[in-house]
Design an enzyme around this catalytic site. Structure first.
Site, PDB file in Angstrom:
ATOM      1  N   ILE A 178       1.071   6.176  -8.609  1.00  0.00           N
ATOM      2  CA  ILE A 178       0.605   7.201  -7.729  1.00  0.00           C
ATOM      3  C   ILE A 178       1.652   7.398  -6.400  1.00  0.00           C
ATOM      4  CG2 ILE A 178      -1.075   7.548  -5.838  1.00  0.00           C
ATOM      5  CD1 ILE A 178      -3.137   6.651  -7.729  1.00  0.00           C
ATOM      6  N   TYR A 230     -11.700  -5.952  -5.215  1.00  0.00           N
ATOM      7  CA  TYR A 230     -10.909  -4.753  -4.774  1.00  0.00           C
ATOM      8  C   TYR A 230     -11.853  -3.719  -4.273  1.00  0.00           C
ATOM      9  CZ  TYR A 230      -8.715  -0.435  -6.348  1.00  0.00           C
ATOM     10  OH  TYR A 230      -7.914   1.167  -6.226  1.00  0.00           O
TER      11      TYR A 230
HETATM   12  N1  LIG Z   1      -4.710   4.109 -10.765  1.00  0.00           N
HETATM   13  C1  LIG Z   1      -5.662   4.231 -10.536  1.00  0.00           C
HETATM   14  O1  LIG Z   1      -6.830   4.620 -11.352  1.00  0.00           O
HETATM   15  C2  LIG Z   1      -6.151   4.013  -9.066  1.00  0.00           C
HETATM   16  C3  LIG Z   1      -7.290   4.874  -8.544  1.00  0.00           C
HETATM   17  C4  LIG Z   1      -7.625   4.517  -7.307  1.00  0.00           C
HETATM   18  C5  LIG Z   1      -6.485   3.886  -6.238  1.00  0.00           C
HETATM   19  N2  LIG Z   1      -5.570   3.583  -6.793  1.00  0.00           N
HETATM   20  C6  LIG Z   1      -4.681   2.946  -5.942  1.00  0.00           C
HETATM   21  O2  LIG Z   1      -3.396   3.445  -5.933  1.00  0.00           O
HETATM   22  C7  LIG Z   1      -2.411   2.506  -5.416  1.00  0.00           C
HETATM   23  C8  LIG Z   1      -1.175   2.710  -6.534  1.00  0.00           C
HETATM   24  O3  LIG Z   1      -1.437   2.013  -7.667  1.00  0.00           O
HETATM   25  P1  LIG Z   1      -1.117   2.627  -9.152  1.00  0.00           P
HETATM   26  O4  LIG Z   1      -2.377   2.994  -9.893  1.00  0.00           O
HETATM   27  O5  LIG Z   1       0.113   3.629  -8.749  1.00  0.00           O
HETATM   28  O6  LIG Z   1      -0.759   1.207  -9.644  1.00  0.00           O
HETATM   29  P2  LIG Z   1       0.886   0.832 -10.014  1.00  0.00           P
HETATM   30  O7  LIG Z   1       1.611   2.009 -10.956  1.00  0.00           O
HETATM   31  O8  LIG Z   1       0.790  -0.451 -10.622  1.00  0.00           O
HETATM   32  O9  LIG Z   1       1.678   0.876  -8.786  1.00  0.00           O
HETATM   33  C9  LIG Z   1       1.590  -0.079  -7.940  1.00  0.00           C
HETATM   34  C10 LIG Z   1       2.662  -0.137  -6.693  1.00  0.00           C
HETATM   35  O10 LIG Z   1       2.316  -1.210  -5.740  1.00  0.00           O
HETATM   36  C11 LIG Z   1       3.580  -1.872  -5.635  1.00  0.00           C
HETATM   37  N3  LIG Z   1       3.237  -3.276  -5.179  1.00  0.00           N
HETATM   38  C12 LIG Z   1       2.526  -4.106  -5.787  1.00  0.00           C
HETATM   39  N4  LIG Z   1       2.694  -5.229  -5.200  1.00  0.00           N
HETATM   40  C13 LIG Z   1       3.618  -5.129  -4.308  1.00  0.00           C
HETATM   41  C14 LIG Z   1       3.895  -5.847  -3.417  1.00  0.00           C
HETATM   42  N5  LIG Z   1       3.651  -7.444  -3.209  1.00  0.00           N
HETATM   43  N6  LIG Z   1       4.936  -5.389  -2.272  1.00  0.00           N
HETATM   44  C15 LIG Z   1       5.363  -4.383  -2.331  1.00  0.00           C
HETATM   45  N7  LIG Z   1       4.920  -3.448  -3.507  1.00  0.00           N
HETATM   46  C16 LIG Z   1       3.949  -3.777  -4.317  1.00  0.00           C
HETATM   47  C17 LIG Z   1       4.331  -1.837  -7.136  1.00  0.00           C
HETATM   48  O11 LIG Z   1       5.808  -1.990  -7.092  1.00  0.00           O
HETATM   49  P3  LIG Z   1       6.554  -3.496  -7.462  1.00  0.00           P
HETATM   50  O12 LIG Z   1       5.956  -4.013  -8.678  1.00  0.00           O
HETATM   51  O13 LIG Z   1       7.806  -2.618  -7.598  1.00  0.00           O
HETATM   52  O14 LIG Z   1       6.545  -4.071  -6.038  1.00  0.00           O
HETATM   53  C18 LIG Z   1       4.039  -0.504  -7.427  1.00  0.00           C
HETATM   54  O15 LIG Z   1       5.099   0.484  -7.043  1.00  0.00           O
HETATM   55  C19 LIG Z   1      -3.054   1.184  -5.192  1.00  0.00           C
HETATM   56  O16 LIG Z   1      -3.352   1.090  -3.856  1.00  0.00           O
HETATM   57  C20 LIG Z   1      -4.507   1.356  -5.989  1.00  0.00           C
HETATM   58  O17 LIG Z   1      -5.407   0.650  -5.389  1.00  0.00           O
HETATM   59  C21 LIG Z   1      -5.225   3.531  -7.933  1.00  0.00           C
END
Ligand SMILES: NC(=O)c1ccc[n+]([C@@H]2O[C@H](COP(=O)([O-])OP(=O)(O)OC[C@H]3O[C@@H](n4cnc5c(N)ncnc54)[C@H](OP(=O)(O)O)[C@@H]3O)[C@@H](O)[C@H]2O)c1
Length: 325
Positions: A53, A196
């Site tokens: 995202i 979560y």
């Molecule tokens: N996918 C869904 O269905 C969904 C639904 C609702 C909300 N969300 C929310 O959307 C947000 C992004 O998630 P996503 O679905 O896009 O997952 P994702 O593709 O796994 O992205 C997660 C991002 O967070 C970064 N991250 C994780 N741990 C970190 C740390 N310790 N320091 C800095 N960066 C960190 C990762 O980068 P690095 O690993 O390079 O650090 C990556 O860029 C989250 O807050 C999640 O709760 C997702």
């Protein structure tokens, strides 16, 4: 006459909620509100921009010439995202307009340094978008307390600490905008994701409190709440045990919103400085309205439908997977 008007509005409202992939306000803003082009030239600091995202929100903003600070831990992925942002901007952004910072958001002591680096580079930061976060799959009573603490460090305390630094800066310059990628799990309960869900609800508590401290202070707060979205989030997803990740992945057959659509809706919400925006595949928006405004009715509806259907909706999958261990 009055009754007829009310009934017609209610029916229209219901129809929009049935066909829309976002809440009513965002649905109308996408059509009649400010386009993300209103943010052209502004500086947006994004955490977790290396995938999912965060990555697609960066693309949606880059298309409109928004300057970006891309942060995450994987610098190679950030460089890849930067190159694509430059490409998508079609010349509106130069190399220096997309600034990459390798940053682990759980290293709280480094936050101020990174935020000030971005301010020094661009002369300002206009919007902080807290997006970095991880999800969870675990049966509630089996979750180790260490997992609760680590997930809160990432999804809550990192967000709060960085936002406090940003808000002190925004106070000094007299304006600013803080946004957080929360989740529909921040609005209603999501099964098999106890910590979560707690972490995203905590975000709403913190920022709804701040919102009323800052009335008329030129500080905008936006809570972005996606439902199931196609990203790689199941790989590093927390479980119930410390250090154990789910190491799974979404499937093409899952019912999820694309990260591209989610990123665009995020950009629309930011341009219009919404307070809270929901986005999801059908029928989760309608169900979320029901759960928020008619909680008793929804509770009984879910009791009748049974937990399997709730799990299926939550994971956007046809078959119901039982949680292992
Ligand atoms: N996918 C869904 O269905 C969904 C639904 C609702 C909300 N969300 C929310 O959307 C947000 C992004 O998630 P996503 O679905 O896009 O997952 P994702 O593709 O796994 O992205 C997660 C991002 O967070 C970064 N991250 C994780 N741990 C970190 C740390 N310790 N320091 C800095 N960066 C960190 C990762 O980068 P690095 O690993 O390079 O650090 C990556 O860029 C989250 O807050 C999640 O709760 C997702």
């Amino acid at each position: 006459m009055f009754c007829t008007i009310v009934i017609v509005i209610a029916i229209l409202y219901l129809i929009i909620l049935c066909i829309s992939d976002c809440d009513l306000e965002l649905f109308l803003l996408e059509k009649f509100g400010k386009s993300p082009s209103h943010l052209k030239g502004k500086v947006v600091f994004i955490t977790g921009a290396s995938s999912g995202i965060g990555e697609y929100t960066a693309y949606a903003l880059a298309r409109f010439g928004v300057k970006l600070v891309l942060t995450a831990r994987r610098i190679n992925e950030l460089e890849r995202v930067k190159q694509k942002c430059l490409e998508l901007s079609k010349g509106q952004l130069k190399n220096d307009d997309v600034y990459v910072l390798s940053m682990d958001v759980t290293d709280f002591s480094s936050h101020e340094n990174y935020f000030l680096q971005a301010v020094n580079h661009f002369g300002t930061v206009d919007i902080l978008l807290n997006n970095a976060g991880r999800s969870q799959r675990a049966a509630w009573e089996t979750i180790e307390l260490a997992v609760d603490k680590q997930l809160f460090d990432l999804n809550v305390f990192a967000v709060i600490n960085l936002s406090r630094i940003a808000i002190k800066y925004f106070n000094r310059v007299g304006k600013g905008h803080v946004a957080v990628v929360s989740s529909l799990a921040g609005v209603v309960g999501a099964p098999l994701s106890g910590t979560y869900t707690g972490s995203k609800h905590a975000i709403h508590g913190y920022f709804d409190s701040l919102r009323y401290e800052k009335l008329n202070k030129n500080l905008h707060i936006t809570l972005l709440c996606p439902g199931p979205t196609f990203t790689n989030f199941l790989k590093d997803c927390f479980t119930n045990k410390e250090g154990k990740t789910l190491n799974s992945s979404v499937r093409p057959t899952d019912r999820r919103m694309t990260a591209e659509r989610c990123g665009y809706l995020n950009a629309v919400a930011l341009a219009n400085q919404t307070r809270e925006s929901w986005m999801s595949v059908r029928p989760l928006i309608l169900l979320t309205y029901g759960m928020v405004y008619y909680p008793n009715f929804s509770y009984w509806l879910f009791k009748i439908l049974g937990p399997e259907r709730v799990f299926k909706l939550r994971d956007g999958r046809e078959e119901y997977e039982t949680h292992k261990d």
